[in-house]
Design a protein around this motif. Structure first.
Motif, short mmCIF file in Angstrom:
data_model
loop_
_atom_site.label_atom_id
_atom_site.label_comp_id
_atom_site.label_asym_id
_atom_site.label_seq_id
_atom_site.Cartn_x
_atom_site.Cartn_y
_atom_site.Cartn_z
N PHE A 77 -6.16 8.01 3.20
CA PHE A 77 -6.52 6.93 2.28
C PHE A 77 -5.31 6.03 2.06
CE2 PHE A 77 -4.82 9.93 -0.96
CZ PHE A 77 -3.98 9.08 -1.67
N ALA A 78 -5.57 4.87 1.50
CA ALA A 78 -4.47 4.01 1.05
C ALA A 78 -4.88 3.33 -0.24
CB ALA A 78 -4.12 2.97 2.11
N GLY A 79 -3.89 3.06 -1.08
CA GLY A 79 -4.16 2.38 -2.34
C GLY A 79 -3.23 1.20 -2.49
N GLY A 80 -3.61 0.29 -3.37
CA GLY A 80 -2.81 -0.91 -3.59
C GLY A 80 -1.83 -0.71 -4.75
N ASP B 24 -12.18 -3.41 -8.08
CA ASP B 24 -12.02 -2.18 -8.85
C ASP B 24 -11.49 -0.99 -8.05
OD1 ASP B 24 -14.25 -1.59 -7.39
OD2 ASP B 24 -15.48 -0.96 -9.08
N ALA B 25 -11.34 -1.15 -6.73
CA ALA B 25 -10.89 0.00 -5.92
C ALA B 25 -9.38 0.17 -6.03
CB ALA B 25 -11.28 -0.19 -4.47
N LEU B 26 -9.00 1.28 -6.68
CA LEU B 26 -7.57 1.61 -6.75
C LEU B 26 -7.10 2.08 -5.38
CD1 LEU B 26 -6.91 3.70 -9.96
CD2 LEU B 26 -5.76 1.61 -9.27
N LEU B 27 -7.96 2.82 -4.72
CA LEU B 27 -7.62 3.28 -3.37
C LEU B 27 -8.90 3.59 -2.62
CD1 LEU B 27 -8.01 6.66 -3.31
CD2 LEU B 27 -5.97 6.51 -4.71
N GLY B 28 -8.79 3.60 -1.29
CA GLY B 28 -9.97 3.88 -0.48
C GLY B 28 -9.56 4.55 0.81
N GLY B 29 -10.49 5.32 1.37
CA GLY B 29 -10.15 5.98 2.62
C GLY B 29 -11.33 6.73 3.19
N GLY B 30 -11.02 7.66 4.06
CA GLY B 30 -12.06 8.44 4.68
C GLY B 30 -11.59 9.01 6.00
N ARG B 31 -12.58 9.56 6.71
CA ARG B 31 -12.32 10.20 7.99
C ARG B 31 -12.41 9.16 9.11
NH1 ARG B 31 -11.45 14.69 9.89
NH2 ARG B 31 -11.19 16.05 8.10
N TYR B 32 -11.60 9.33 10.13
CA TYR B 32 -11.68 8.43 11.30
C TYR B 32 -11.46 9.28 12.55
CZ TYR B 32 -6.71 8.42 9.99
OH TYR B 32 -5.44 8.80 9.61
N ASP B 33 -12.51 10.05 12.88
CA ASP B 33 -12.37 11.06 13.93
C ASP B 33 -12.26 10.47 15.34
OD1 ASP B 33 -12.37 12.99 11.98
OD2 ASP B 33 -14.48 13.57 12.25
N GLY B 34 -12.59 9.16 15.50
CA GLY B 34 -12.55 8.59 16.85
C GLY B 34 -11.34 7.71 17.12
N LEU B 35 -10.52 7.46 16.12
CA LEU B 35 -9.48 6.42 16.27
C LEU B 35 -8.34 6.83 17.21
CD1 LEU B 35 -8.58 3.58 15.48
CD2 LEU B 35 -7.43 4.55 13.49
N GLN C 259 0.83 -1.20 0.00
CA GLN C 259 0.00 0.00 0.00
C GLN C 259 0.86 1.25 0.00
OE1 GLN C 259 -2.65 0.04 3.38
NE2 GLN C 259 -4.29 -1.01 2.26
N TYR C 260 0.32 2.30 -0.65
CA TYR C 260 0.84 3.66 -0.47
C TYR C 260 -0.30 4.41 0.19
CZ TYR C 260 -2.01 4.17 -4.67
OH TYR C 260 -3.07 4.13 -5.56
N GLY C 261 -0.02 5.22 1.18
CA GLY C 261 -1.13 5.88 1.86
C GLY C 261 -0.73 7.15 2.57
N VAL C 262 -1.74 7.96 2.88
CA VAL C 262 -1.51 9.20 3.64
C VAL C 262 -2.47 9.25 4.82
CG1 VAL C 262 -0.74 10.56 1.65
CG2 VAL C 262 -3.17 10.53 2.24
N GLU C 263 -2.03 9.88 5.90
CA GLU C 263 -2.89 10.11 7.05
C GLU C 263 -2.67 11.57 7.47
OE1 GLU C 263 -4.78 7.61 7.47
OE2 GLU C 263 -3.58 5.88 6.85
N ALA C 264 -3.76 12.35 7.50
CA ALA C 264 -3.67 13.74 7.96
C ALA C 264 -4.39 13.79 9.31
CB ALA C 264 -4.33 14.69 6.96
N ILE C 265 -3.61 13.91 10.38
CA ILE C 265 -4.18 13.75 11.73
C ILE C 265 -4.16 15.08 12.45
CG2 ILE C 265 -4.06 12.39 13.85
CD1 ILE C 265 -2.34 10.35 12.34
#
Ligand code: HAM
Length: 425
Positions: free
Chosen positions: A305-308, A280-291, A126-132
């Protein structure tokens, strides 16, 4: 005895690595353009990080995670994803104490025990980003813009891609929505697969992403999360969509999109390719305000998000992406003729390489003709070191594309090879 590799865990062979390296380079550059810095988290974590973070009830944790005890009996897991690890690191190192938005990116191997097929492996990357650190809806849109920007850099056609978005609301929205789903699906219990009948009691949201055709048909008529948002979540989602519009990012609202991991709140999205078939998902993600809070940090909103990599490689190499860069040939192939020249060769090769010229020679005892054949296939220049040349302190350089040749001083060539090679063309 031949020992085979593990099913679903692929070797990436030298023919493929130039593409991977190019993709990794573009990914790093694009992530940097948006202000992300790399974080490297371990491949092995305590299993409870994922059972708590990703969710006990998710397929990923329940069925796909590689879990094993270490020698002291601690229960460990190969990471099935990296968001939980990045958040653990964020909390553990007190990155929130800096009071700023932490923009972190990663690249690396993940592990899920799934049925292998095109675009789905047990070891994948995976390649991914997290903006926290921010709940700003503009950040959700920026993260999706980043995903698009990456695809543009890779020359993927916009028409081949589509962005699906949804909002699944906050923690407070979840119980009433779950109840609405439960009562809807209970009325269709007979049409659900055994697994989903069980989910009805535990987590009816998961029924929405069941892959069984019967369940999918029922799910199409299910209550939509967007109709169960509190005013704040409603306004947040409207703002996200507004920003997407302003950025000119086409997207479709997909009420069935809930994603397979439990930490999501509010915005969820997937960027899909029409060229990938079932996966078919190249990448997926979203908000995770409680994690962050769930894993022991202060309440902190976040999105990512992260993608394969495997899926990206498939799409880029087969459809409209930038052409696969030819494997970079080496600069120079040295062909020594005779014993004395062979004795001289290692010294010259070492000198060339130290001066930044990639160089190689024949270690297979080939004839001059065969060695020149290898040179022609793998290098830009050939350097022929014969007994006569050596006696005169010279070496013959040949440009393998144009065929032009030049004989130069061996010692001077060893000192400034680039200048002499440039002069042969
Ligand atoms: P995910 O949807 O589970 O999300 O995975 C993200 C992407 O990884 C998928 O869209 C797909 O491209 C790729 N992928 C997943 N499983 C496999 C597999 N078995 N073989 C090949 N590729 C696969 C996450 O992992 C979240 N951590 C994303 C995220 C980051 N959400 C917020 N921040």
């Amino acid at each position: 005895m031949r020992v085979e590799g593990v099913r679903g865990m692929r070797d990436i062979l030298p023919e493929e690595t130039p593409l991977w390296q190019r993709l990794e380079g573009e990914i790093r550059r694009t992530f940097s353009l948006y202000g992300y810095r790399e974080i490297r988290v371990p491949i092995v974590e305590r299993a409870e990080l994922f059972s708590r973070g990703v969710g006990e009830e998710t397929e990923v944790v329940e069925k796909q995670m590689y879990v094993f005890p270490d020698r002291k009996g601690l229960t460990l897991a190969l990471r099935p994803e990296a968001t939980a690890s990045v958040v653990r690191a964020y909390v553990e190192h007190g990155l929130y104490a800096k009071g700023d938005l932490a923009k972190l990116y990663y690249l690396g191997a993940m592990f899920r025990y799934e049925k292998p097929q095109l675009g789905r492996q047990r070891q994948f990357h995976q390649y991914g980003v997290e903006a926290i650190g921010s709940g700003d809806p503009a950040l959700d849109a920026e993260v999706m813009d980043l995903a698009w920007a990456l695809m543009e850099r890779l020359n993927l056609r916009r028409e081949g891609l589509f962005l699906r978005v949804n909002s699944i609301g906050c923690r407070e929205d979840r119980p009433p929505y779950r109840e609405a789903l439960r009562s809807y699906f209970s009325a269709h219990e007979g049409e659900l697969c055994p697994e989903c009948r069980r989910r009805l009691g535990t987590n009816p949201l998961r029924i929405l992403d069941c892959k069984e055709e019967g369940c999918r048909a029922v799910a199409r008529g299910a209550p939509r999360s967007v109709d169960h948002l509190c005013p704040d979540c409603h306004a947040h989602f409207a703002a996200v969509r507004g920003h997407l519009q302003e950025l000119g990012l086409a997207h479709e609202l997909d009420p069935s999109l809930v994603r397979g991991l439990d930490y999501y709140t509010r915005t969820v999205f997937e960027l899909c390719s029409r060229d990938l078939g079932a996966q078919d998902a190249l990448l997926g993600g979203g908000r995770y305000d409680g994690l962050v809070e769930l894993l022991g940090g202060p309440p902190t909103p976040a999105v990512g998000f992260a993608g394969g990599m495997e899926r990206l490689a498939i799409v880029v190499s087969s459809h409209g992406g930038a052409p696969l860069a030819p494997e970079a040939p080496i600069d120079l192939f040295l062909v020594p003729i005779g014993d004395e020249a062979r004795r001289e060769a290692p010294k010259l090769l070492a000198a060339l390489r130290r001066r930044g010229i990639s160089a190689d020679t024949d270690y297979m005892g080939r004839s001059l003709r065969k060695a020149m054949g290898v040179a022609g296939r793998s290098a830009r220049w050939a350097a022929i070191l014969g007994g006569d040349e050596l006696a005169r302190g010279e070496i013959k350089l040949k440009d393998l594309a144009s065929g032009s040749e030049r004989t130069v001083s061996l010692s001077q060539f060893g000192t400034d090879p680039a200048a002499f090679l440039a002069g042969v063309a």
